[in-house]
Design a protein around this motif. Structure first.
Motif, PDB file in Angstrom:
ATOM      1  N   GLY A 107       7.831  -7.625  14.170  1.00 41.32           N
ATOM      2  CA  GLY A 107       9.074  -7.465  13.166  1.00 41.32           C
ATOM      3  C   GLY A 107       8.519  -6.290  12.504  1.00 41.32           C
ATOM      4  O   GLY A 107      10.082  -6.203  11.185  1.00 41.32           O
ATOM      5  N   GLY A 108       8.131  -5.311  11.961  1.00 43.08           N
ATOM      6  CA  GLY A 108       8.625  -4.219  10.998  1.00 43.08           C
ATOM      7  C   GLY A 108       7.506  -2.505  11.668  1.00 43.08           C
ATOM      8  O   GLY A 108       7.365  -2.454  13.048  1.00 43.08           O
ATOM      9  N   VAL A 109       7.555  -2.173  10.848  1.00 44.81           N
ATOM     10  CA  VAL A 109       6.236  -0.559  11.042  1.00 44.81           C
ATOM     11  C   VAL A 109       5.245  -1.006  10.141  1.00 44.81           C
ATOM     12  O   VAL A 109       5.098  -1.836   9.004  1.00 44.81           O
ATOM     13  N   ARG A 110       4.498  -0.537  10.201  1.00 44.04           N
ATOM     14  CA  ARG A 110       2.833   0.135   9.721  1.00 44.04           C
ATOM     15  C   ARG A 110       3.017   1.742   9.158  1.00 44.04           C
ATOM     16  O   ARG A 110       2.640   2.610  10.369  1.00 44.04           O
TER      17      ARG A 110
ATOM     18  N   PRO B 294      14.965  -4.875   1.554  1.00 44.78           N
ATOM     19  CA  PRO B 294      14.440  -5.170   0.020  1.00 44.78           C
ATOM     20  C   PRO B 294      12.924  -5.202  -0.916  1.00 44.78           C
ATOM     21  O   PRO B 294      11.342  -5.244   0.127  1.00 44.78           O
ATOM     22  N   ARG B 295      12.488  -4.912  -1.501  1.00 41.04           N
ATOM     23  CA  ARG B 295      10.855  -4.521  -1.980  1.00 41.04           C
ATOM     24  C   ARG B 295      10.441  -5.514  -1.908  1.00 41.04           C
ATOM     25  O   ARG B 295       8.894  -5.212  -1.242  1.00 41.04           O
ATOM     26  N   HIS B 296      10.731  -6.935  -1.333  1.00 37.07           N
ATOM     27  CA  HIS B 296       9.906  -8.229  -1.330  1.00 37.07           C
ATOM     28  C   HIS B 296       9.360  -7.758   0.846  1.00 37.07           C
ATOM     29  O   HIS B 296       8.396  -8.192   1.242  1.00 37.07           O
ATOM     30  N   ARG B 297      10.029  -6.926   1.535  1.00 35.59           N
ATOM     31  CA  ARG B 297       9.620  -6.360   2.438  1.00 35.59           C
ATOM     32  C   ARG B 297       9.210  -5.007   2.741  1.00 35.59           C
ATOM     33  O   ARG B 297       8.717  -5.255   3.679  1.00 35.59           O
ATOM     34  N   VAL B 298       7.823  -4.722   1.616  1.00 40.62           N
ATOM     35  CA  VAL B 298       7.469  -3.558   1.548  1.00 40.62           C
ATOM     36  C   VAL B 298       5.844  -4.229   0.543  1.00 40.62           C
ATOM     37  O   VAL B 298       6.035  -4.859   0.329  1.00 40.62           O
ATOM     38  N   ASN B 299       5.303  -4.634   1.872  1.00 39.34           N
ATOM     39  CA  ASN B 299       3.505  -4.481   2.000  1.00 39.34           C
ATOM     40  C   ASN B 299       2.588  -4.315   2.051  1.00 39.34           C
ATOM     41  O   ASN B 299       2.632  -3.549   3.245  1.00 39.34           O
ATOM     42  N   ILE B 300       1.589  -3.926   0.522  1.00 36.59           N
ATOM     43  CA  ILE B 300       0.551  -3.351   0.756  1.00 36.59           C
ATOM     44  C   ILE B 300      -0.341  -3.704   1.812  1.00 36.59           C
ATOM     45  O   ILE B 300      -0.778  -5.083   0.992  1.00 36.59           O
ATOM     46  N   VAL B 301      -1.329  -3.621   3.010  1.00 33.07           N
ATOM     47  CA  VAL B 301      -1.987  -4.552   3.339  1.00 33.07           C
ATOM     48  C   VAL B 301      -3.131  -3.925   3.182  1.00 33.07           C
ATOM     49  O   VAL B 301      -4.447  -4.999   3.201  1.00 33.07           O
ATOM     50  N   SER B 302      -3.691  -2.656   2.740  1.00 35.69           N
ATOM     51  CA  SER B 302      -4.447  -2.617   2.081  1.00 35.69           C
ATOM     52  C   SER B 302      -4.911  -0.959   1.512  1.00 35.69           C
ATOM     53  O   SER B 302      -3.676  -0.043   1.200  1.00 35.69           O
ATOM     54  N   GLY B 303      -5.809  -0.600   0.700  1.00 36.23           N
ATOM     55  CA  GLY B 303      -5.779   0.066  -0.038  1.00 36.23           C
ATOM     56  C   GLY B 303      -5.303   0.058  -1.332  1.00 36.23           C
ATOM     57  O   GLY B 303      -4.634   1.160  -1.800  1.00 36.23           O
TER      58      GLY B 303
ATOM     59  N   LYS C 171      -5.776   6.147   0.017  1.00 37.25           N
ATOM     60  CA  LYS C 171      -4.994   5.930   1.235  1.00 37.25           C
ATOM     61  C   LYS C 171      -4.746   4.483   1.360  1.00 37.25           C
ATOM     62  O   LYS C 171      -5.643   3.174   1.174  1.00 37.25           O
ATOM     63  N   LYS C 172      -3.705   3.994   2.090  1.00 39.60           N
ATOM     64  CA  LYS C 172      -3.000   2.639   2.042  1.00 39.60           C
ATOM     65  C   LYS C 172      -2.523   2.573   3.208  1.00 39.60           C
ATOM     66  O   LYS C 172      -1.928   3.164   4.147  1.00 39.60           O
ATOM     67  N   LEU C 173      -2.774   0.821   3.734  1.00 41.83           N
ATOM     68  CA  LEU C 173      -1.620   1.344   5.444  1.00 41.83           C
ATOM     69  C   LEU C 173      -0.139   0.165   4.478  1.00 41.83           C
ATOM     70  O   LEU C 173      -0.305  -1.250   3.458  1.00 41.83           O
ATOM     71  N   VAL C 174       0.802   0.188   4.819  1.00 41.90           N
ATOM     72  CA  VAL C 174       1.870  -0.022   4.082  1.00 41.90           C
ATOM     73  C   VAL C 174       2.778  -1.171   5.391  1.00 41.90           C
ATOM     74  O   VAL C 174       2.913  -0.481   6.704  1.00 41.90           O
ATOM     75  N   GLU C 175       2.513  -1.943   5.125  1.00 40.66           N
ATOM     76  CA  GLU C 175       3.677  -2.772   6.357  1.00 40.66           C
ATOM     77  C   GLU C 175       5.556  -2.946   5.736  1.00 40.66           C
ATOM     78  O   GLU C 175       5.401  -3.676   4.621  1.00 40.66           O
TER      79      GLU C 175
ATOM     80  N   LYS D 226       1.316   0.781 -11.559  1.00 44.06           N
ATOM     81  CA  LYS D 226       2.275   1.950 -11.400  1.00 44.06           C
ATOM     82  C   LYS D 226       2.871   2.375 -10.376  1.00 44.06           C
ATOM     83  O   LYS D 226       3.564   2.274 -10.063  1.00 44.06           O
ATOM     84  N   ALA D 227       1.373   3.102  -9.765  1.00 45.70           N
ATOM     85  CA  ALA D 227       2.021   4.367  -8.810  1.00 45.70           C
ATOM     86  C   ALA D 227       1.832   3.340  -7.526  1.00 45.70           C
ATOM     87  O   ALA D 227       2.848   3.051  -6.971  1.00 45.70           O
ATOM     88  N   ASN D 228       2.038   1.457  -7.876  1.00 45.09           N
ATOM     89  CA  ASN D 228       1.903   1.216  -6.354  1.00 45.09           C
ATOM     90  C   ASN D 228       3.534   0.399  -6.796  1.00 45.09           C
ATOM     91  O   ASN D 228       4.124   0.547  -5.303  1.00 45.09           O
ATOM     92  N   GLU D 229       3.698   0.439  -7.949  1.00 42.68           N
ATOM     93  CA  GLU D 229       5.114   0.143  -7.542  1.00 42.68           C
ATOM     94  C   GLU D 229       5.634   0.780  -7.070  1.00 42.68           C
ATOM     95  O   GLU D 229       7.160   0.247  -6.647  1.00 42.68           O
ATOM     96  N   GLN D 230       5.915   2.055  -7.946  1.00 39.26           N
ATOM     97  CA  GLN D 230       6.864   2.988  -7.746  1.00 39.26           C
ATOM     98  C   GLN D 230       6.928   3.272  -6.590  1.00 39.26           C
ATOM     99  O   GLN D 230       7.877   3.832  -5.329  1.00 39.26           O
ATOM    100  N   LEU D 231       5.497   2.992  -5.434  1.00 37.35           N
ATOM    101  CA  LEU D 231       5.498   3.338  -3.527  1.00 37.35           C
ATOM    102  C   LEU D 231       6.279   2.061  -3.236  1.00 37.35           C
ATOM    103  O   LEU D 231       7.384   3.020  -2.383  1.00 37.35           O
ATOM    104  N   VAL D 232       5.783   1.056  -3.649  1.00 32.93           N
ATOM    105  CA  VAL D 232       6.637   0.301  -3.224  1.00 32.93           C
ATOM    106  C   VAL D 232       8.288   0.173  -3.400  1.00 32.93           C
ATOM    107  O   VAL D 232       9.347   0.217  -2.075  1.00 32.93           O
ATOM    108  N   ALA D 233       8.927   0.347  -4.386  1.00 28.68           N
ATOM    109  CA  ALA D 233      10.264   0.583  -4.609  1.00 28.68           C
ATOM    110  C   ALA D 233      11.341   1.244  -4.094  1.00 28.68           C
ATOM    111  O   ALA D 233      11.259   1.663  -3.499  1.00 28.68           O
ATOM    112  N   TYR D 234       9.998   3.020  -4.157  1.00 26.34           N
ATOM    113  CA  TYR D 234      10.031   4.123  -3.401  1.00 26.34           C
ATOM    114  C   TYR D 234      10.432   4.193  -1.428  1.00 26.34           C
ATOM    115  O   TYR D 234      11.369   4.113  -1.359  1.00 26.34           O
ATOM    116  N   LEU D 235       9.532   3.071  -1.065  1.00 27.50           N
ATOM    117  CA  LEU D 235       9.885   2.902   0.348  1.00 27.50           C
ATOM    118  C   LEU D 235      10.608   2.138   0.916  1.00 27.50           C
ATOM    119  O   LEU D 235      11.361   1.962   1.362  1.00 27.50           O
ATOM    120  N   ALA D 236      11.007   0.753  -0.366  1.00 24.62           N
ATOM    121  CA  ALA D 236      12.412   0.159  -0.005  1.00 24.62           C
ATOM    122  C   ALA D 236      13.342   0.771  -0.136  1.00 24.62           C
ATOM    123  O   ALA D 236      14.055   0.384   0.336  1.00 24.62           O
TER     124      ALA D 236
END
Length: 93
Positions: free
Chosen positions: A9-12, A62-71, A76-80, A46-56
């Protein structure tokens, strides 16, 4: 191992985050992770919010498709990101 891989369904993405930078940008590789500098401070999520917004924005999803899986509390983060087939939008940086 590479810093990104296709999952169902996407990329990690394996990311190394540097919060509190002058600007938000891709900074290259950091070991087997992609290093991202974020202008937001590592306070109150705030950094996590900006990370999600930047990647989206980079992936055009949309932002709801960006999910911080761990970290969530780590550099060090895994994002799907669902609904995309590659990490090509980050290569253009």
């Amino acid at each position: 191992m590479t810093w990104w891989r296709v999952v169902e369904g996407g990329v990690r993405l394996s990311l190394h985050i540097q919060p509190g930078a002058k600007r938000t940008e891709v900074a290259g590789l950091h070991g087997e992770s992609l290093k991202l500098r974020l202008a937001a401070p590592p306070v109150d999520g705030k950094a996590n919010e900006q990370l999600v917004a930047y990647l989206a924005a980079q992936f055009g999803v949309p932002r709801h498709r960006v999910n911080i899986v761990s970290g969530e509390l780590s550099r060090k983060k895994l994002v799907e990101i669902s609904g995309v087939a590659s990490a090509a939008p980050l290569f253009a940086e």
